[in-house]
Design a protein around this motif. Structure first.
Motif, PDB file in Angstrom:
ATOM      1  N   LEU A 147       0.429  -1.168  -0.294  1.00 31.64           N
ATOM      2  CA  LEU A 147       0.144  -0.051  -0.020  1.00 31.64           C
ATOM      3  C   LEU A 147       0.646   0.929   0.168  1.00 31.64           C
ATOM      4  O   LEU A 147       0.634   1.891  -0.142  1.00 31.64           O
ATOM      5  CB  LEU A 147      -1.154   0.035   1.006  1.00 31.64           C
ATOM      6  CG  LEU A 147      -2.514  -0.891   1.118  1.00 31.64           C
ATOM      7  CD1 LEU A 147      -3.034  -1.475   2.404  1.00 31.64           C
ATOM      8  CD2 LEU A 147      -2.943  -0.677  -0.156  1.00 31.64           C
ATOM      9  N   SER A 148       1.641   1.307   0.825  1.00 29.71           N
ATOM     10  CA  SER A 148       2.813   2.185   0.439  1.00 29.71           C
ATOM     11  C   SER A 148       3.660   2.472  -0.459  1.00 29.71           C
ATOM     12  O   SER A 148       3.101   3.518  -0.636  1.00 29.71           O
ATOM     13  CB  SER A 148       3.990   1.790   1.467  1.00 29.71           C
ATOM     14  OG  SER A 148       4.970   3.237   1.828  1.00 29.71           O
ATOM     15  N   LEU A 149       3.704   1.515  -0.620  1.00 28.24           N
ATOM     16  CA  LEU A 149       5.180   1.671  -2.141  1.00 28.24           C
ATOM     17  C   LEU A 149       4.072   2.456  -3.673  1.00 28.24           C
ATOM     18  O   LEU A 149       4.609   2.508  -3.478  1.00 28.24           O
ATOM     19  CB  LEU A 149       5.268   0.623  -2.487  1.00 28.24           C
ATOM     20  CG  LEU A 149       6.096   0.604  -3.779  1.00 28.24           C
ATOM     21  CD1 LEU A 149       7.396   1.343  -3.851  1.00 28.24           C
ATOM     22  CD2 LEU A 149       6.898  -0.869  -4.623  1.00 28.24           C
ATOM     23  N   GLY A 150       2.455   1.775  -3.343  1.00 25.22           N
ATOM     24  CA  GLY A 150       1.579   2.027  -4.259  1.00 25.22           C
ATOM     25  C   GLY A 150       1.373   4.074  -3.815  1.00 25.22           C
ATOM     26  O   GLY A 150       0.556   4.351  -4.920  1.00 25.22           O
ATOM     27  N   GLU A 151       0.947   4.352  -2.724  1.00 19.81           N
ATOM     28  CA  GLU A 151       1.152   5.515  -2.576  1.00 19.81           C
ATOM     29  C   GLU A 151       2.134   6.040  -3.027  1.00 19.81           C
ATOM     30  O   GLU A 151       1.388   7.434  -3.754  1.00 19.81           O
ATOM     31  CB  GLU A 151       0.439   5.156  -1.116  1.00 19.81           C
ATOM     32  CG  GLU A 151       0.006   7.307  -0.663  1.00 19.81           C
ATOM     33  CD  GLU A 151      -0.585   6.989   0.757  1.00 19.81           C
ATOM     34  OE1 GLU A 151      -0.374   8.498   1.511  1.00 19.81           O
ATOM     35  OE2 GLU A 151      -0.563   6.252   0.915  1.00 19.81           O
ATOM     36  N   GLU A 152       3.302   6.476  -3.604  1.00 21.99           N
ATOM     37  CA  GLU A 152       4.164   7.068  -3.091  1.00 21.99           C
ATOM     38  C   GLU A 152       4.620   6.728  -4.697  1.00 21.99           C
ATOM     39  O   GLU A 152       5.128   8.088  -4.836  1.00 21.99           O
ATOM     40  CB  GLU A 152       6.032   6.468  -2.092  1.00 21.99           C
ATOM     41  CG  GLU A 152       5.271   6.610  -0.510  1.00 21.99           C
ATOM     42  CD  GLU A 152       5.827   8.068  -0.116  1.00 21.99           C
ATOM     43  OE1 GLU A 152       6.031   8.672  -0.941  1.00 21.99           O
ATOM     44  OE2 GLU A 152       4.870   7.792   1.377  1.00 21.99           O
ATOM     45  N   SER A 153       4.545   5.534  -4.922  1.00 25.29           N
ATOM     46  CA  SER A 153       4.681   5.584  -6.724  1.00 25.29           C
ATOM     47  C   SER A 153       3.820   6.496  -7.764  1.00 25.29           C
ATOM     48  O   SER A 153       3.878   6.454  -8.578  1.00 25.29           O
ATOM     49  CB  SER A 153       5.246   4.563  -6.676  1.00 25.29           C
ATOM     50  OG  SER A 153       4.542   3.263  -6.601  1.00 25.29           O
ATOM     51  N   GLY A 154       2.772   6.130  -6.905  1.00 24.73           N
ATOM     52  CA  GLY A 154       1.226   6.511  -7.676  1.00 24.73           C
ATOM     53  C   GLY A 154       0.716   5.750  -8.681  1.00 24.73           C
ATOM     54  O   GLY A 154       0.330   5.555 -10.019  1.00 24.73           O
ATOM     55  N   GLU A 155       0.715   4.634  -7.722  1.00 24.79           N
ATOM     56  CA  GLU A 155       0.024   2.880  -8.311  1.00 24.79           C
ATOM     57  C   GLU A 155       1.367   2.507  -9.954  1.00 24.79           C
ATOM     58  O   GLU A 155       0.741   2.394 -11.150  1.00 24.79           O
ATOM     59  CB  GLU A 155      -1.075   3.442  -9.099  1.00 24.79           C
ATOM     60  CG  GLU A 155      -1.939   3.222  -7.781  1.00 24.79           C
ATOM     61  CD  GLU A 155      -1.499   1.931  -6.209  1.00 24.79           C
ATOM     62  OE1 GLU A 155      -1.092   1.630  -7.017  1.00 24.79           O
ATOM     63  OE2 GLU A 155      -2.604   2.604  -5.784  1.00 24.79           O
ATOM     64  N   GLY A 156       3.230   3.194 -10.022  1.00 22.62           N
ATOM     65  CA  GLY A 156       3.584   2.659 -10.249  1.00 22.62           C
ATOM     66  C   GLY A 156       3.811   4.048 -11.553  1.00 22.62           C
ATOM     67  O   GLY A 156       4.452   3.545 -12.282  1.00 22.62           O
ATOM     68  N   GLN A 157       3.139   5.109 -11.749  1.00 22.33           N
ATOM     69  CA  GLN A 157       3.800   6.293 -11.950  1.00 22.33           C
ATOM     70  C   GLN A 157       4.701   6.238 -11.965  1.00 22.33           C
ATOM     71  O   GLN A 157       5.942   7.007 -12.850  1.00 22.33           O
ATOM     72  CB  GLN A 157       2.757   7.473 -12.735  1.00 22.33           C
ATOM     73  CG  GLN A 157       1.234   6.764 -12.209  1.00 22.33           C
ATOM     74  CD  GLN A 157       0.818   8.478 -12.211  1.00 22.33           C
ATOM     75  OE1 GLN A 157       0.502   9.260 -13.017  1.00 22.33           O
ATOM     76  NE2 GLN A 157       0.016   8.346 -11.000  1.00 22.33           N
TER      77      GLN A 157
END
Length: 216
Positions: free
Chosen positions: A116-126
């Protein structure tokens, strides 16, 4: 040293440990990554100015001893037919690094807070960075920074492991190889210690499969 550590999630970065990492190097790498990320974020918009952002990020890493040992221009993959995780594994050629990366992704799947943290911090992979880290034959710590950007009209919380085939997805990738100059790091350690709290991010230590997973 902790032989159970498989990797680390902090900010928009997933680090994979190819071999057992010392706890000091584990902490230093995380702290310097965070400082470099925040430094670049202050001057560039990560999602739109990615190339310039990556240049500033590498400069900040260099300031604390991470010397660039090879930087390659971006590569674009249109019409993606695999998951983002599979793409990262596919592009790693060294079989030991490849297996370590697979283990790290397997560990990440079991850690919902880290995902969840990685998704939020990366803009879902952006704007995501994946970093295999290892020691060379002389004991020098080296890393390969794989910066990947996922472009798709479809958003998915499982962006790393979602098969993007037939979903008009595109991946842009940049790569740099860095080696740690420990003398330079120690020279600038007082400054590093000053900045650690200012640029602190959540950390999630990934442990190898069939072992306890903890967040820091």
């Amino acid at each position: 040293m902790n032989e159970l550590l498989s990797g680390l999630v902090t900010g928009p970065t997933l680090t994979s440990y190819v071999e057992t990492m010392s706890l000091r190097d584990h902490d230093d790498l995380a702290d310097i990554q965070n400082i470099a990320t925040k430094y670049a974020d202050e001057s560039k918009y990560r999602y739109a100015d990615s190339d310039d952002w990556f240049t500033d990020y590498l400069q900040a890493m260099d300031n604390f001893g991470w010397i660039t040992n090879g930087y390659f221009n971006e590569l674009t993959l249109n019409d993606v037919t695999m998951s983002l995780a599979d793409y990262v594994v596919w592009m790693i050629k060294d079989p030991v690094e490849k297996n370590a990366m697979i283990d790290t992704f397997d560990s990440l799947k079991l850690n919902n807070p880290a995902l969840l943290s990685l998704g939020e911090e990366s803009g879902e992979g952006q704007s995501l960075q994946v970093i295999p880290a290892k020691y060379d034959s002389r004991g020098n710590l080296s890393i390969m920074i794989i910066q990947v950007q996922l472009f798709s009209e479809t958003k998915n919380g499982n962006f790393l492991f979602w098969n993007w085939e037939n979903r008009s997805a595109k991946i842009v990738r940049r790569t740099a190889h860095l080696v740690l100059d420990r003398e330079k790091l120690e020279h600038w350690r007082p400054r590093l210690n000053e900045l650690i709290n200012k640029f602190r991010m959540s950390r999630f230590a990934l442990r190898k499969r069939n072992s306890v997973i903890e967040s820091l």
